[in-house]
Design a protein around this motif. Structure first.
Motif, PDB file in Angstrom:
ATOM      1  N   LEU A  63       0.833  -1.201   0.000  1.00  0.00           N
ATOM      2  CA  LEU A  63       0.000   0.000   0.000  1.00  0.00           C
ATOM      3  C   LEU A  63       0.871   1.256   0.000  1.00  0.00           C
ATOM      4  O   LEU A  63       0.566   2.236  -0.686  1.00  0.00           O
ATOM      5  N   TYR A  64       1.965   1.223   0.759  1.00  0.00           N
ATOM      6  CA  TYR A  64       2.915   2.333   0.761  1.00  0.00           C
ATOM      7  C   TYR A  64       3.470   2.564  -0.647  1.00  0.00           C
ATOM      8  O   TYR A  64       3.538   3.703  -1.128  1.00  0.00           O
ATOM      9  N   LEU A  65       3.854   1.483  -1.334  1.00  0.00           N
ATOM     10  CA  LEU A  65       4.360   1.605  -2.695  1.00  0.00           C
ATOM     11  C   LEU A  65       3.291   2.153  -3.638  1.00  0.00           C
ATOM     12  O   LEU A  65       3.579   2.958  -4.514  1.00  0.00           O
ATOM     13  N   ARG A  67       1.671  10.322  -3.803  1.00  0.00           N
ATOM     14  CA  ARG A  67       1.230  10.784  -2.486  1.00  0.00           C
ATOM     15  C   ARG A  67       2.280  10.471  -1.431  1.00  0.00           C
ATOM     16  O   ARG A  67       3.040   9.504  -1.565  1.00  0.00           O
ATOM     17  N   PRO A  68       2.333  11.262  -0.361  1.00  0.00           N
ATOM     18  CA  PRO A  68       3.331  11.013   0.696  1.00  0.00           C
ATOM     19  C   PRO A  68       3.013   9.743   1.482  1.00  0.00           C
ATOM     20  O   PRO A  68       1.857   9.327   1.591  1.00  0.00           O
ATOM     21  N   GLY A  69       4.047   9.155   2.044  1.00  0.00           N
ATOM     22  CA  GLY A  69       3.906   7.920   2.794  1.00  0.00           C
ATOM     23  C   GLY A  69       3.026   8.031   4.020  1.00  0.00           C
ATOM     24  O   GLY A  69       2.402   7.052   4.435  1.00  0.00           O
ATOM     25  N   LEU A  89      -3.893   7.521   7.050  1.00  0.00           N
ATOM     26  CA  LEU A  89      -5.271   7.897   6.743  1.00  0.00           C
ATOM     27  C   LEU A  89      -6.130   6.678   6.414  1.00  0.00           C
ATOM     28  O   LEU A  89      -7.354   6.723   6.562  1.00  0.00           O
ATOM     29  N   TYR A  90      -5.493   5.605   5.983  1.00  0.00           N
ATOM     30  CA  TYR A  90      -6.228   4.376   5.704  1.00  0.00           C
ATOM     31  C   TYR A  90      -6.757   3.727   6.983  1.00  0.00           C
ATOM     32  O   TYR A  90      -7.610   2.850   6.923  1.00  0.00           O
TER      33      TYR A  90
END
Length: 122
Positions: free
Chosen positions: A49-51, A58-60, A65-66
């Motif tokens: 999801l980070y990737l 978008r920033p890491g 927020l998820y």
């Protein structure tokens, strides 16, 4: 019921689910690779999801927020729209990616889509 507790239909459902999971992982792997991100990240929960956020530009920290109920739905819509834009697809593809990711991600990974770069403000 059979002695093991599994009916043949359970085995078929399990096999189909495993095939779909492998195809989805392979599709995400290829989509990440197209965006010059490590494809193997597709198999690591949370890191994938980070990737995906990075591919969207978008920033890491958006990963946090998820975790917020309600906010995560909106954030995922924004990220899906950004991913579509990053692969030079339209807004409707982004909405489709948000609603039907099991179709959209394979289209990006296995289709002719090319990563054109993240530009979330455009």
């Amino acid at each position: 019921m059979t002695k093991s507790g599994f009916e043949p239909v359970h085995i078929v459902v399990l096999i189909v689910a495993l095939v779909v999971a492998v195809l989805e992982i392979a599709a995400l792997w290829r989509a990440l690779a197209k965006a010059s991100r490590p494809g193997w990240g597709a198999i690591i929960p949370i890191y994938n999801l980070y990737l995906w956020l990075k591919v969207a530009g978008r920033p890491g920290w958006w990963l946090a927020l998820y975790l917020v109920p309600g906010v995560n739905v909106i954030v995922h819509l924004v990220v899906s729209l950004d991913i579509a834009r990053s692969f030079d697809k339209g807004t409707m593809f982004g909405v489709g990616l948000w609603l039907l990711p099991w179709i959209g991600v394979p289209v990006l990974g296995f289709g002719g889509a090319r990563y054109v770069g993240a530009n979330p403000t455009a």
